[in-house]
Design a protein around this motif. Structure first.
Motif, PDB file in Angstrom:
ATOM      1  N   LEU A  39       0.858  -1.176   0.000  1.00  0.00           N
ATOM      2  CA  LEU A  39       0.000   0.000   0.000  1.00  0.00           C
ATOM      3  C   LEU A  39       0.896   1.228   0.000  1.00  0.00           C
ATOM      4  N   LEU A  40       0.815   2.025  -1.054  1.00  0.00           N
ATOM      5  CA  LEU A  40       1.622   3.237  -1.195  1.00  0.00           C
ATOM      6  C   LEU A  40       0.723   4.458  -1.073  1.00  0.00           C
ATOM      7  N   VAL A  41       0.996   5.314  -0.107  1.00  0.00           N
ATOM      8  CA  VAL A  41       0.209   6.532   0.086  1.00  0.00           C
ATOM      9  C   VAL A  41       1.140   7.724  -0.093  1.00  0.00           C
ATOM     10  N   GLU A  42       0.998   8.408  -1.222  1.00  0.00           N
ATOM     11  CA  GLU A  42       1.896   9.509  -1.609  1.00  0.00           C
ATOM     12  C   GLU A  42       1.094  10.546  -2.372  1.00  0.00           C
ATOM     13  N   ASP A  43       1.145  11.813  -1.940  1.00  0.00           N
ATOM     14  CA  ASP A  43       0.322  12.840  -2.587  1.00  0.00           C
ATOM     15  C   ASP A  43       0.979  13.469  -3.808  1.00  0.00           C
TER      16      ASP A  43
ATOM     17  N   GLY B 164      -5.952   6.131   1.872  1.00  0.00           N
ATOM     18  CA  GLY B 164      -5.049   5.089   2.347  1.00  0.00           C
ATOM     19  C   GLY B 164      -5.685   4.249   3.440  1.00  0.00           C
ATOM     20  N   LEU B 165      -6.406   4.909   4.360  1.00  0.00           N
ATOM     21  CA  LEU B 165      -7.085   4.188   5.433  1.00  0.00           C
ATOM     22  C   LEU B 165      -8.173   3.276   4.870  1.00  0.00           C
ATOM     23  N   ALA B 166      -8.897   3.784   3.879  1.00  0.00           N
ATOM     24  CA  ALA B 166      -9.956   2.984   3.255  1.00  0.00           C
ATOM     25  C   ALA B 166      -9.372   1.758   2.556  1.00  0.00           C
TER      26      ALA B 166
ATOM     27  N   GLY C 177       0.311  11.416   7.521  1.00  0.00           N
ATOM     28  CA  GLY C 177       0.903  10.101   7.671  1.00  0.00           C
ATOM     29  C   GLY C 177       1.038   9.646   9.117  1.00  0.00           C
ATOM     30  N   VAL C 178       1.318  10.575  10.021  1.00  0.00           N
ATOM     31  CA  VAL C 178       1.464  10.219  11.432  1.00  0.00           C
ATOM     32  C   VAL C 178       0.129   9.733  11.991  1.00  0.00           C
ATOM     33  N   ALA C 179      -0.949  10.463  11.691  1.00  0.00           N
ATOM     34  CA  ALA C 179      -2.277  10.046  12.143  1.00  0.00           C
ATOM     35  C   ALA C 179      -2.666   8.712  11.504  1.00  0.00           C
TER      36      ALA C 179
ATOM     37  N   LEU D 216      -3.605   4.972  13.303  1.00  0.00           N
ATOM     38  CA  LEU D 216      -4.849   4.234  13.080  1.00  0.00           C
ATOM     39  C   LEU D 216      -4.554   2.817  12.579  1.00  0.00           C
ATOM     40  N   ILE D 217      -3.578   2.691  11.693  1.00  0.00           N
ATOM     41  CA  ILE D 217      -3.189   1.368  11.196  1.00  0.00           C
ATOM     42  C   ILE D 217      -2.649   0.518  12.341  1.00  0.00           C
ATOM     43  N   ARG D 218      -1.786   1.112  13.152  1.00  0.00           N
ATOM     44  CA  ARG D 218      -1.157   0.352  14.235  1.00  0.00           C
ATOM     45  C   ARG D 218      -2.176  -0.109  15.272  1.00  0.00           C
TER      46      ARG D 218
END
Length: 225
Positions: free
Chosen positions: A5-9, A37-39, A60-62, A66-68
């Motif tokens: 999963l790559l989350v990059e704006d 990314g969360l979805a 990204g920190v938030a 949530l992922i962790r």
């Protein structure tokens, strides 16, 4: 096939990274903001996540927090920010590694492989021939199951934290340098950031007891027998 999963704006960097990782044989789901990314994460948990720090809608920190809260999957954070505070914040949020931009794709791939090896090695650890349970006061480390208990309570550790405990428990009282821990736990020494070790040790102390891991100034850390 490994699911990334790559989350990059940044659209150019996102596309270039996705194409490069796909050439290495990864299946890449790439999105442009934290909410997306969360979805994606909740729709199908990936094998590893690569998250930018500065993201719209949800940074990204938030996102890593949530992922962790829901998964122990390896998380790599990437950012143009190089200030030590930013690195520490990202790692303390729950990331396993932190890579600064601009980065070379082979370096990113090496970090991804290293993170995946830690998970695989944790899952495939074989029990030793003698008693697999090591005891240090109220702390017990089962080297067969990789479970760690404190005062009889099972601790919720990430794969990286489990590997770190195992390295300390294997040599109680022996000082392990940051470079040694980078090489053994993260599978790299050259190009590794020792702050990764410091932050994970800090997080681990909260879980197993601050007095259990001793800092030896100028050298590294050791587990109090």
């Amino acid at each position: 096939m490994t699911d990334v999963l790559l989350v990059e704006d940044d659209p150019l960097l996102r596309e270039a990274t996705q194409l490069s990782l796909e050439r290495y044989g990864y299946e890449v789901r790439a999105v442009s903001d934290g909410q997306a990314g969360l979805a994606e994460f909740r729709e199908r948990v990936p094998d590893v996540a690569v998250l930018d720090v500065m993201l719209p809608r949800l940074d990204g920190v938030a996102l890593v927090r949530l992922i962790r809260a829901e998964s122990r999957l390896p998380v790599l954070m990437v950012s143009a920010r190089t200030d030590p505070v930013d690195v520490v914040v990202g790692l303390e949020a729950g990331a396993d590694d932190y890579l600064t931009k601009p980065y070379d794709i082979p370096v990113l791939v090496a970090r991804i492989r290293s993170a995946l090896r830690r998970v695989t090695n944790t899952a495939r650890s074989e029990p030793p021939e003698d008693d697999p349970v090591l005891r240090f006061g109220d702390l017990t480390v089962d080297t067969a199951s990789m479970d760690v208990h404190r005062a009889g309570r099972l601790l919720d550790l990430t794969p990286t934290e489990r590997r770190l405990v195992l390295e300390f428990a294997a040599e109680p009282g022996v000082v392990l340098s940051r470079m040694t821990l980078l090489e053994r736990v993260w599978d790299y020494a050259c190009g590794g950031d020792s702050r990764v070790v410091d932050v994970h040790v800090k997080r681990l102390r909260v879980k197993i007891g601050h007095e259990r891991i001793v800092t030896v100034r100028g050298f590294g850390y050791k587990l109090a027998p």
